[in-house]
Design an enzyme around this catalytic site. Structure first.
Site, PDB file in Angstrom:
ATOM      1  N   THR A  15       0.821  -1.205   0.000  1.00 29.48           N
ATOM      2  CA  THR A  15       0.000   0.000   0.000  1.00 29.48           C
ATOM      3  C   THR A  15       0.853   1.252   0.000  1.00 29.48           C
ATOM      4  OG1 THR A  15      -0.059  -0.079   2.404  1.00 29.48           O
ATOM      5  CG2 THR A  15      -1.869  -1.121   1.237  1.00 29.48           C
ATOM      6  N   SER A 265       4.834   6.317  11.401  1.00 28.31           N
ATOM      7  CA  SER A 265       3.982   5.877  10.307  1.00 28.31           C
ATOM      8  C   SER A 265       4.488   6.385   8.965  1.00 28.31           C
ATOM      9  CB  SER A 265       2.546   6.324  10.540  1.00 28.31           C
ATOM     10  OG  SER A 265       2.351   7.617  10.001  1.00 28.31           O
ATOM     11  N   LYS A 266       3.992   5.736   7.932  1.00 29.21           N
ATOM     12  CA  LYS A 266       4.393   6.094   6.573  1.00 29.21           C
ATOM     13  C   LYS A 266       4.161   7.563   6.299  1.00 29.21           C
ATOM     14  CE  LYS A 266       3.233   1.620   4.674  1.00 29.21           C
ATOM     15  NZ  LYS A 266       2.477   0.865   3.700  1.00 29.21           N
ATOM     16  N   ARG A 267       3.053   8.028   6.816  1.00 32.46           N
ATOM     17  CA  ARG A 267       2.706   9.405   6.522  1.00 32.46           C
ATOM     18  C   ARG A 267       3.653  10.424   7.139  1.00 32.46           C
ATOM     19  NH1 ARG A 267      -2.859   7.537   6.940  1.00 32.46           N
ATOM     20  NH2 ARG A 267      -2.437   7.653   9.137  1.00 32.46           N
ATOM     21  N   ASP A 268       4.519   9.936   8.016  1.00 28.31           N
ATOM     22  CA  ASP A 268       5.463  10.876   8.606  1.00 28.31           C
ATOM     23  C   ASP A 268       6.452  11.389   7.569  1.00 28.31           C
ATOM     24  OD1 ASP A 268       4.433  10.889  11.172  1.00 28.31           O
ATOM     25  OD2 ASP A 268       5.433   9.025  11.667  1.00 28.31           O
TER      26      ASP A 268
END
Length: 508
Positions: A15, A265-268
């Site tokens: 993802t 998290s990835k969104r970081d």
RNA sequence: GGUCCGUUCGUCUAGGGGCUAGGACGCAAGGUUUUCAUCCUUGUAACAGGGGUUCGAUUCCCCUACGGACUACCA
């Protein structure tokens, strides 16, 4: 007999890019398998079509490769238990879902997502929470509440349905986690999770358990975020009658953000000021670029070492480990239980440690492309000599340019603060005299230069510092840099003298 | 909210009923290097709180607080 070889897997979902937490999970699986002479498998869990991101699988594979985490079976290399991509295993799961239904462990549910959402909203409005579980399923549209004829008709008519697990109303699941010890759950509080979606694909829970069973996985080592769904998974093994081959479970502590608000998290992305991804990632939709450890200049062995020490420790004071040493020393017993806050400073330190262990030649090889990109080409041997002078002051290979650019270009300007500090009344005159003498030096080597310049200073009744500081300023343009005599040797007589002359004209 | 997990220096951690609570990163000071960096030395700083159990708890038990994860037809 070799019946007890362990088989573990890393099962990411494509993802997006894998972040370092995922890499660490993979690493621990890999180390565990290698330590015990078992197999490590990569399985791609792409059952969510909506979240599929093109390129993510390739990214995962490249990342693992870069970090030195090799798997024995996987989507790109195959293996005896393939396919290793769940979308390629699609045909397998339905049968297992039906088996569960036949055994009374699961049921068809016809409620639409809208209906469920409405229930949730309504419950929320009255200060409650809605859960699809033993207490509510009788009031919902499923094969437990409907007559068998009716639900059969619905299924056969092609009406969309999901398969839900029939969570026991009053049971207790107790399991010993390899890291956490005994964990107990009461099933009455758990919901009837969807196992098989209306789109014909299984959810993680079903696919995961079925595949682990089919692939003969012996140990499930995964992040702590999975602990809450552990009872479901255990119950699934039991419902299938696979209890005797059920794997052991180990739930790893999470990697937390340095600031301290939750897990990394990835969104970081790059928001935290350091990379969270092993490799640079360009979002295929937004085009947004997130930096990677590789591109930032981290060495893969440093990243692996640093990650290994996040949540695990050998019980000794050793901190630097080769992959071989990690494999030899690793054990789940020494994995901690509490989450670890990621420390970018320590990561840099690890990198520096590994950079220090490289030879001059290796560092030179890393530096040459950087130079080439600036249109500079030099003899590798000369570069190696240069690297030797600056290697102690770099954290990343990229730092080499910043620490050595003056070898390739004479100073364009001079640090005015330094000029003020070291440039005295007679400095120009004295350095001028020195440069004339330098012209006569035949062996322009560091040792000879040191001797000449020191004796020159003596004759002038000056401290060597009073000569060297202005000299450095003239040659480099600033007050810092490598050992001055080494610098002069590498620059060579012509260039050294040229720079001195040039500077003498420009500094007043 | 509910369920589950966790809590030793700022951070990563060792330890474990009686220790000057050890190491590393960072930071600070000193030394070496006439610079910077490296290197060396030293310093800084922790057992969340309250109850038990015990001759003795940082260590065992309970509670509280705090932190975290999960609570999707996502993984």
């Amino acid at each position: 007999m070799k019946s007890t070889v362990c088989r573990v897997r890393f099962a990411p979902s494509p993802t997006g890019p894998l972040h370092i937490g995922g890499i660490r999970t993979a690493l621990f699986n890999f180390l565990f398998a290698r330590n015990r002479g078992g197999e490590f498998i990569l399985r791609i869990e792409d059952t969510d079509q909506a979240r599929f991101v093109p390129g993510a699988e390739q990214y995962i594979i490249e990342s693992l490769k870069w970090c030195g985490i090799q798997y024995d079976e996987g989507p790109d290399i195959g293996g005896p238990y393939g396919p290793y991509r769940q979308s390629d295993r699609k045909a397998i799961y339905r049968e297992f879902a039906e088996r569960l239904i036949a055994g009374g462990h699961a049921y068809y549910a016809f409620d639409t997502p809208e209906e469920i959402n409405a229930k949730r909203k309504a419950a929320e409005a009255s200060g409650n929470t809605f859960q699809y579980d033993w207490s509510t399923r009788r009031q919902l549209n499923n094969s437990l509440s409907l007559s068998s004829g009716e639900s059969k008709k619905r299924v056969e008519s092609g009406m969309p349905y999901v398969v839900r697990f029939r969570m026991p109303e009053n049971d207790e699941v107790s399991i010993t986690d390899l890291i956490r010890g005994e964990v107990v759950f009461r099933t009455g509080l758990l919901d009837d999770k969807v196992l098989f979606k209306a789109d014909g694909l299984p959810t993680y829970h079903l696919a995961n358990v079925v595949d682990d069973y089919l692939m003969k996985i012996t140990h499930v080592i995964r992040g702590e975020e999975w602990l809450p769904s552990l009872p479901l998974h255990i119950l699934l093994y039991k419902a299938f009658g696979w209890e005797d081959v059920m794997p052991s479970f180990a739930h790893l502590p999470l990697i937390l953000k340095p600031g301290g608000q939750g897990k990394l998290s990835k969104r970081d992305g790059d928001k935290l000021g350091f990379p969270v991804f092993p490799l640079q990632w360009v979002d295929p939709v937004s085009g947004e670029v997130s930096s990677g450890y590789r591109e930032t200049g981290y060495l893969p062995e440093a990243v692996a070492n640093m990650l290994a020490m996040l949540g695990w420790n050998p019980g000794t004071e050793q901190e630097l480990f080769t992959m071989e040493e990690l494999i030899r020393t690793f054990s789940l017993e020494r994995v901690g239980r509490s989450g670890s806050r990621f420390d970018p400073e320590k990561a840099k330190w690890y990198n520096q440690q590994y950079l220090k262990r490289k030879t001059d030649e290796e560092l030179a090889a890393m530096f040459m492309p950087v130079l080439a990109s600036r249109g500079i080409e030099r003899d590798p041997g000369w570069i190696a000599k240069l690297v030797r002078l600056i290697r102690e002051r770099i954290v990343f290979p990229q730092d080499m340019w910043e620490k050595s650019f003056f070898f390739f270009q004479a100073p364009l300007q001079y640090d005015q603060q330094m000029v003020k500090k070291v440039w005295k009344n007679h400095t120009a005159e004295i350095i001028g005299a020195l440069s004339v003498q330098l012209l006569e030096v035949t062996d322009f080597s560091s040792t000879v230069l040191e001797e000449k310049i020191k004796s020159f200073a003596e004759r002038q009744h000056m401290g060597t510092g009073q000569i060297m500081a202005p000299l450095r300023l003239l040659l480099v343009g600033s007050g810092t840099g490598p050992h001055l005599f080494d610098l002069m040797e590498l620059l060579g007589k012509d260039e050294t003298v040229r720079r001195i002359q040039k500077g003498l004209h420009e500094i007043h």
